[in-house]
Enzyme design. Structure first.
Site, mmCIF file in Angstrom:
data_model
loop_
_atom_site.group_PDB
_atom_site.id
_atom_site.type_symbol
_atom_site.label_atom_id
_atom_site.label_comp_id
_atom_site.label_asym_id
_atom_site.label_seq_id
_atom_site.Cartn_x
_atom_site.Cartn_y
_atom_site.Cartn_z
ATOM 1 N N GLY A 14 62.355 35.099 112.085
ATOM 2 C CA GLY A 14 61.295 35.581 111.190
ATOM 3 C C GLY A 14 60.882 36.994 111.551
ATOM 4 N N ARG A 28 64.512 54.942 122.015
ATOM 5 C CA ARG A 28 64.125 56.190 122.696
ATOM 6 C C ARG A 28 64.267 56.055 124.213
ATOM 7 N NH1 ARG A 28 59.878 59.053 118.688
ATOM 8 N NH2 ARG A 28 61.524 59.416 117.162
ATOM 9 N N ARG A 75 68.827 34.622 109.499
ATOM 10 C CA ARG A 75 69.122 33.428 110.297
ATOM 11 C C ARG A 75 70.633 33.234 110.169
ATOM 12 N NH1 ARG A 75 63.625 31.761 111.500
ATOM 13 N NH2 ARG A 75 62.371 32.351 109.726
ATOM 14 N N GLY A 105 62.100 35.371 117.996
ATOM 15 C CA GLY A 105 61.317 34.232 118.491
ATOM 16 C C GLY A 105 62.154 33.298 119.338
ATOM 17 N N ASP A 106 61.607 32.119 119.476
ATOM 18 C CA ASP A 106 62.204 31.064 120.281
ATOM 19 C C ASP A 106 63.693 30.821 119.959
ATOM 20 O OD1 ASP A 106 61.417 28.748 121.962
ATOM 21 O OD2 ASP A 106 62.142 27.658 120.199
ATOM 22 N N SER A 108 65.839 32.782 118.397
ATOM 23 C CA SER A 108 66.664 33.962 118.671
ATOM 24 C C SER A 108 66.980 34.075 120.159
ATOM 25 C CB SER A 108 65.942 35.225 118.208
ATOM 26 O OG SER A 108 65.622 35.098 116.846
ATOM 27 N N THR A 129 57.435 37.522 117.369
ATOM 28 C CA THR A 129 57.096 36.436 116.435
ATOM 29 C C THR A 129 55.584 36.411 116.243
ATOM 30 O OG1 THR A 129 56.962 34.027 116.175
ATOM 31 C CG2 THR A 129 57.263 34.821 118.410
ATOM 32 N N ASP A 131 53.981 33.829 115.754
ATOM 33 C CA ASP A 131 53.476 32.514 116.192
ATOM 34 C C ASP A 131 52.903 32.499 117.607
ATOM 35 O OD1 ASP A 131 54.517 31.696 113.771
ATOM 36 O OD2 ASP A 131 56.368 30.919 114.632
ATOM 37 N N ASP A 133 54.349 31.748 120.282
ATOM 38 C CA ASP A 133 54.711 30.488 120.938
ATOM 39 C C ASP A 133 55.742 30.645 122.054
ATOM 40 O OD1 ASP A 133 56.738 31.176 119.243
ATOM 41 O OD2 ASP A 133 56.975 29.215 118.330
ATOM 42 N N ARG A 158 35.515 33.353 102.275
ATOM 43 C CA ARG A 158 34.139 32.950 102.601
ATOM 44 C C ARG A 158 33.168 33.364 101.488
ATOM 45 N NH1 ARG A 158 31.252 31.927 107.097
ATOM 46 N NH2 ARG A 158 32.913 32.361 108.543
ATOM 47 N N ARG A 175 54.152 27.639 112.940
ATOM 48 C CA ARG A 175 55.143 26.578 113.209
ATOM 49 C C ARG A 175 54.481 25.444 113.984
ATOM 50 N NH1 ARG A 175 61.390 27.940 113.239
ATOM 51 N NH2 ARG A 175 61.161 29.133 115.134
ATOM 52 N N ALA A 190 35.063 30.364 111.329
ATOM 53 C CA ALA A 190 35.325 29.123 110.588
ATOM 54 C C ALA A 190 34.634 27.946 111.281
ATOM 55 C CB ALA A 190 36.828 28.876 110.510
ATOM 56 N N LYS A 217 24.973 23.568 106.490
ATOM 57 C CA LYS A 217 25.640 24.616 105.723
ATOM 58 C C LYS A 217 26.077 24.067 104.384
ATOM 59 C CE LYS A 217 27.515 26.755 109.805
ATOM 60 N NZ LYS A 217 28.682 26.989 110.592
ATOM 61 N N SER A 219 28.676 25.442 102.698
ATOM 62 C CA SER A 219 30.116 25.621 102.531
ATOM 63 C C SER A 219 30.765 25.602 103.907
ATOM 64 C CB SER A 219 30.405 26.948 101.846
ATOM 65 O OG SER A 219 30.031 28.005 102.701
HETATM 66 P P1 ATP Z 1 60.496 32.705 114.322
HETATM 67 O O1 ATP Z 1 59.781 32.074 115.499
HETATM 68 O O2 ATP Z 1 59.764 33.888 113.826
HETATM 69 O O3 ATP Z 1 60.881 31.734 113.241
HETATM 70 P P2 ATP Z 1 63.066 32.474 115.621
HETATM 71 O O4 ATP Z 1 63.786 33.454 116.436
HETATM 72 O O5 ATP Z 1 62.539 31.266 116.355
HETATM 73 O O6 ATP Z 1 61.901 33.260 114.877
HETATM 74 P P3 ATP Z 1 65.130 30.859 114.316
HETATM 75 O O7 ATP Z 1 65.497 30.754 112.887
HETATM 76 O O8 ATP Z 1 64.731 29.616 115.019
HETATM 77 O O9 ATP Z 1 63.993 31.987 114.400
HETATM 78 O O10 ATP Z 1 66.384 31.467 115.118
HETATM 79 C C1 ATP Z 1 67.006 32.671 114.700
HETATM 80 C C2 ATP Z 1 68.500 32.596 114.888
HETATM 81 O O11 ATP Z 1 68.828 32.412 116.284
HETATM 82 C C3 ATP Z 1 69.187 31.420 114.194
HETATM 83 O O12 ATP Z 1 69.410 31.646 112.820
HETATM 84 C C4 ATP Z 1 70.505 31.327 114.957
HETATM 85 O O13 ATP Z 1 71.420 32.297 114.520
HETATM 86 C C5 ATP Z 1 70.065 31.708 116.385
HETATM 87 N N1 ATP Z 1 69.905 30.471 117.164
HETATM 88 C C6 ATP Z 1 68.839 29.656 117.201
HETATM 89 N N2 ATP Z 1 69.072 28.597 118.009
HETATM 90 C C7 ATP Z 1 70.330 28.747 118.480
HETATM 91 C C8 ATP Z 1 71.172 27.986 119.359
HETATM 92 N N3 ATP Z 1 70.767 26.835 119.902
HETATM 93 N N4 ATP Z 1 72.406 28.474 119.625
HETATM 94 C C9 ATP Z 1 72.831 29.629 119.078
HETATM 95 N N5 ATP Z 1 72.092 30.374 118.244
HETATM 96 C C10 ATP Z 1 70.869 29.950 117.944
#
Ligand code: ATP
Length: 326
Positions: A14, A28, A75, A105-106, A108, A129, A131, A133, A158, A175, A190, A217, A219
Site C-alpha cells: 500500500g 541522495r 502487489r 509494510g509487513d 513487503s 505504511t 498502519d 503495524d 462532528r 488492517r 471521539a 451528550k 451526539s
Molecule cells: P500495507 O501494510 O500498506 O498493505 P504491505 O507491504 O504489507 O503494505 P502486502 O500486499 O502485504 O503489502 O505485500 C506487498 C508485496 O510483498 C506482495 O504483493 C508480495 O509481492 C510481497 N510479499 C508479501 N508476502 C510475501 C511472502 N511471504 N513471500 C514473498 N513475497 C511476499
C-alpha cells in the site's frame, strides 16, 4: 560478498505519504556516498518485469512534499514464488544492482526476507505504511499524515453529528492494527474507539453504550478500526440500530482518502532520517534489517523481529479515551 556499488530502490504494498521523501533521502544519501542508484518501478512486479531506470539527484527533486510514490507501487503474486524471485534476481544482476532498499509494510518486508534468504544480496527495509503495524519502530512512514487526515475529517463529521444529535461510526484503516483508530480517537475527541487489539476482552460496543454514551451528550463519535474479523463500522451500526432503535445512527467509511495528501513534517523527517540511515547500514555491512526509530534514535531491526512480532498497543491510550469521553 561483493562490494556494494549500485543500490536499487522500490516501494511496495500500500502507498503511504512520505514514501517520496524516503526515495529522495535514499537516493541522495547513496549518491553522496559514491553509490549508483536505480529506481525500480511498481515494486517487486517491476523488478520481475525489468522496469528499472538509472536515478540521479534530479529524479528526486521537488518530491519531498508529494504524496503517493513516484516509483509507483504494486502487489506481486509472482514474487511470492521462487520462480518469480529468480527472475527478479536475474534482472537485478543484469542492471548491476547489488543491494536493495525496500520501502513498504509487513508483506513487503516478508518478501524482502524471502529474497534475502535465497540470494546473497543485502536487503534493507524502510517501514512505509499508514498502519503503524511494524514492530521495532515507534512509528512508520505515513502514519502521522494519515492520522492528521482522519482528525481533519472527524472534525467535520462532528459538526454535522452535533447538529443532528446522531451517533456516527467512522471507520478508519489499519488492517489488523488499531493505532490509527485509537490515536485519532484521542486527537479528534471521539467518545470511543473500537480496535482489534481489544476485541477478545469485552464487547466494546456494549461497554460504550453502558457507559451512558448519550447521558451527557447529544451526539457521539465512535472510531472503528477496519477489521475483516467483525465487519467494521457497518456491523456496529447495524447492531445499534437493531438493539437500540432510539438512536439515530450513521456510518462514514473514510477509505482511500486516508492514504493521500502531502506528508506531514513528522513523516518527512522520519522518512529522511531512515533513508539516510539505510545507506549508513549498507556502508556498515548490515543486511536484512529494517530501519526504525526508537526514542529518537535510529535502530536496526532484523526482518524476523519486525515482521513476526505483533506490535502492542499502549493500554494507557485506551484509558485516556475512556476518561475523556465522560
Ligand atoms: P500495507 O501494510 O500498506 O498493505 P504491505 O507491504 O504489507 O503494505 P502486502 O500486499 O502485504 O503489502 O505485500 C506487498 C508485496 O510483498 C506482495 O504483493 C508480495 O509481492 C510481497 N510479499 C508479501 N508476502 C510475501 C511472502 N511471504 N513471500 C514473498 N513475497 C511476499
Amino acid at each position: 560478498m561483493e562490494p556494494v556499488k549500485c543500490i536499487g530502490i522500490l516501494t511496495s504494498g500500500g502507498d503511504a505519504p512520505g514514501m517520496n521523501a524516503a526515495i529522495r533521502a535514499i537516493t541522495r544519501a547513496a549518491i553522496y556516498n559514491g553509490f549508483k542508484v536505480k529506481g525500480i518501478y511498481r515494486g517487486y512486479e517491476g523488478l520481475i518485469n525489468n522496469e528499472i531506470k538509472d536515478f540521479t539527484t534530479e529524479n528526486v527533486s521537488n518530491i519531498i512534499q508529494r504524496g503517493g510514490t513516484i516509483l509507483k507501487t504494486a502487489r506481486s503474486e509472482e514474487f511470492r514464488t521462487p520462480e518469480g524471485r529468480k527472475k527478479a534476481y536475474e534482472n537485478m544482476r543484469s542492471h548491476g544492482i547489488n543491494a536493495l532498499v525496500v520501502i513498504g509494510g509487513d508483506g513487503s518486508l516478508t518478501g524482502a526476507r524471502a529474497f534475502a534468504e535465497e540470494y546473497d544480496i543485502p536487503c534493507i527495509g524502510l517501514p512505509g505504511t499508514i498502519d503503524n503495524d511494524l514492530y521495532g519502530t515507534d512509528t512508520t512512514i505515513g502514519y502521522d499524515t494519515a492520522m492528521n487526515t482522519i482528525v481533519e475529517c472527524v472534525d467535520k463529521i462532528r459538526d454535522t453529528a452535533t447538529s443532528h444529535d446522531r451517533i456516527f461510526f467512522v471507520e478508519v484503516m489499519g488492517r489488523d492494527a488499531g493505532f490509527l483508530a485509537q490515536n485519532s480517537a484521542i486527537a479528534a475527541g471521539a467518545e470511543a474507539a473500537i480496535i482489534p487489539e481489544d476485541q477478545t476482552d469485552v464487547d466494546q460496543l456494549e461497554e460504550f453504550i453502558s457507559r451512558g454514551c448519550r447521558k451527557t451528550k447529544n451526539s457521539s463519535i465512535v472510531i472503528v478500526s477496519e477489521s475483516k474479523k467483525d465487519g467494521g463500522a457497518m456491523h456496529y451500526a447495524e447492531r445499534v440500530k437493531k438493539e437500540y432503535p432510539q438512536y439515530d445512527v450513521r456510518v462514514t467509511i473514510l477509505g482511500h482518502l486516508q492514504r493521500g495528501g502531502s506528508p506531514s513534517a513528522a513523516d518527512r523527517i522520519l522518512a529522511s532520517r531512515l533513508g539516510v540511515a539505510s545507506i549508513d547500514a549498507i556502508l556498515e555491512g548490515q543486511r536484512n534489517v529494517m530501519m526504525g526509530i526508537q526514542n529518537d534514535q535510529v535502530v536496526y531491526v532484523p526482518f524476523t523481529k519486525a515482521i513476526k512480532n505483533d506490535k502492542p498497543i499502549n493500554r494507557d491510550l485506551i484509558r485516556v479515551v475512556d476518561i475523556l469521553s465522560i
